[in-house]
Design an enzyme around this catalytic site. Structure first.
Site, mmCIF file in Angstrom:
data_model
loop_
_atom_site.group_PDB
_atom_site.id
_atom_site.type_symbol
_atom_site.label_atom_id
_atom_site.label_comp_id
_atom_site.label_asym_id
_atom_site.label_seq_id
_atom_site.Cartn_x
_atom_site.Cartn_y
_atom_site.Cartn_z
ATOM 1 N N SER A 1 0.887 -1.243 0.147
ATOM 2 C CA SER A 1 -0.003 0.078 0.037
ATOM 3 C C SER A 1 0.822 1.213 -0.044
ATOM 4 C CB SER A 1 -0.868 0.141 1.099
ATOM 5 O OG SER A 1 -1.907 0.845 1.162
ATOM 6 N N ASP B 1 -9.928 -5.841 -3.193
ATOM 7 C CA ASP B 1 -9.550 -4.530 -2.276
ATOM 8 C C ASP B 1 -10.507 -3.474 -2.250
ATOM 9 O OD1 ASP B 1 -7.983 -2.572 -1.235
ATOM 10 O OD2 ASP B 1 -6.115 -3.421 -2.245
ATOM 11 N N HIS C 1 -7.357 -5.878 0.847
ATOM 12 C CA HIS C 1 -6.309 -5.330 1.073
ATOM 13 C C HIS C 1 -5.435 -5.538 2.504
ATOM 14 C CE1 HIS C 1 -4.406 -1.496 0.287
ATOM 15 N NE2 HIS C 1 -4.066 -1.068 1.524
HETATM 16 N N1 LIG Z 1 -8.854 1.315 7.463
HETATM 17 C C1 LIG Z 1 -7.688 1.188 7.720
HETATM 18 C C2 LIG Z 1 -6.840 1.930 6.677
HETATM 19 C C3 LIG Z 1 -5.291 1.619 6.943
HETATM 20 C C4 LIG Z 1 -4.981 0.363 6.472
HETATM 21 O O1 LIG Z 1 -5.606 -0.427 5.756
HETATM 22 N N2 LIG Z 1 -3.784 -0.003 6.539
HETATM 23 C C5 LIG Z 1 -3.053 -1.090 6.032
HETATM 24 C C6 LIG Z 1 -2.332 -0.410 5.095
HETATM 25 S S1 LIG Z 1 -2.779 0.848 3.811
HETATM 26 C C7 LIG Z 1 -2.605 -1.993 6.953
HETATM 27 O O2 LIG Z 1 -1.508 -2.710 6.615
HETATM 28 N N3 LIG Z 1 -2.810 -2.175 8.144
HETATM 29 C C8 LIG Z 1 -2.447 -2.623 9.303
HETATM 30 C C9 LIG Z 1 -2.523 -4.081 9.364
HETATM 31 O O3 LIG Z 1 -3.464 -4.665 8.553
HETATM 32 O O4 LIG Z 1 -1.947 -4.916 10.004
HETATM 33 C C10 LIG Z 1 -7.347 1.610 9.287
HETATM 34 O O5 LIG Z 1 -8.060 2.574 9.498
HETATM 35 O O6 LIG Z 1 -6.749 1.147 9.869
#
Ligand SMILES: N[C@@H](CCC(=O)N[C@@H](CS)C(=O)NCC(=O)O)C(=O)O
Length: 293
Positions: A145, A221, A254
């Site tokens: 991302s 995604d 995602h």
């Molecule tokens: N809706 C999410 C958006 C952020 C998101 O999806 N982050 C991804 C990267 S863009 C991620 O890797 N999140 C941490 C995880 O899944 O461990 C949030 O608010 O936490």
């Protein structure tokens, strides 16, 4: 430098360190996985850049990459996604400030004092790693991302520094999507010309070195059509005759469940370039005949 975690993992060691970054003017943490091969020789390194809201923990606890790093004999280096600390500027939202450094050098106040993740990832961190750990200067870079954006832009801007690049669900055209427009306006200001220096879809047009480049993108995604838009990068790469592999993976979202599902293939992609680089005649690793790859 202080070691704050040390765990045996697939015959090697999954460690976390804290150090003082002069570039970021901040104490930051990074994770290092040393495969079993590193006990007896220097090994190449894959740098992993994480996405919004992440620290050095998300990838090392969720991706399962250590198993493949141990198989191939490749170290993993996983930095945080922004400077940290009480005196570091922040925003109320998850997509700006801490956890959202966007791998650039901010030029606008109040961000410019600490938010220099581009210089940290390209220069300070690898110099530190290569001085303190049993690694070679063979490097590859990948990310997810916002970290996919970081990996693509950093590889495209630094010919000769990396052997291969890959990304999961990357932000490929930050100048054209809400996450990027918000972050770049704040970090770089409103002159969109300056944004091009951190936009993979712009940078691929003039890239001088064609690295092995793999992108995986889930078609379920939730950010695909609003924030990611890989077709923009594919069109620019095709127009520039830069060969890329873009794979749309049916059903995947995602999350790190997606990363975990394909990280083995990304590790093989990088191991091939790191361990059997192209010979001057252009035959990748043929003399070595590595059947596993
Ligand atoms: N809706 C999410 C958006 C952020 C998101 O999806 N982050 C991804 C990267 S863009 C991620 O890797 N999140 C941490 C995880 O899944 O461990 C949030 O608010 O936490």
């Amino acid at each position: 430098m202080e070691r704050i975690e040390h765990r045996a993992c697939f015959g090697g060691w999954q460690d976390v360190y804290r150090h003082r970054s002069s570039v970021l003017d901040s104490n930051v943490q990074f994770a290092v996985y040393l495969p079993p091969q590193a006990a007896s020789k220097a090994v190449p390194v894959l740098y992993w850049l994480s996405g919004l809201t992440c620290t050095e923990q998300n990838f090392i606890t969720k991706s399962g990459a250590q198993r493949y790093a141990a198989e191939h004999g490749v170290a993993l280096v996983v930095p945080d996604t922004s400077p940290r600390g009480e005196d570091v500027a922040d925003a109320d939202s998850y997509d700006m400030g801490k956890g959202a450094g966007f791998y650039l050098n901010a030029t606008m106040a109040p961000w410019s004092r600490h938010y220099r993740m581009y210089d940290y990832i390209v220069s300070e961190l690898p110099a530190w790693i290569e001085e303190h750990f049993p690694v070679t200067d063979a490097r590859a870079i990948s990310g997810h991302s916002m970290g996919g954006h970081g990996a693509l832009t950093i590889a495209l801007k630094n010919p000769g520094r990396y052997r291969s690049v890959s990304a999961f669900s990357p932000i490929v055209a930050p100048s054209q999507v809400p996450w990027g427009e918000k972050a770049f306006s704040a970090y770089l200001g409103n002159d969109r010309e300056t944004w091009k220096a951190y936009d993979a879809t712009e940078l691929v047009k003039t890239a001088t070195q064609k690295l092995p480049l793999l992108i995986d993108q889930g078609d379920a995604d939730e950010f695909l059509h609003t924030q990611l838009r890989p077709e923009l990068f594919k069109a620019a790469a095709d127009a520039a005759a830069y060969p890329i592999t873009l794979r749309m993976q049916p059903g995947y979202d995602h999350s790190y469940y997606f990363v975990a599902s394909f990280i083995g293939e990304h590790m093989a992609h990088h191991a091939k370039a790191l361990l059997f680089p192209l010979s001057p005649s252009g035959h990748a690793g043929r003399a070595h005949g590595c059947a596993r790859l």
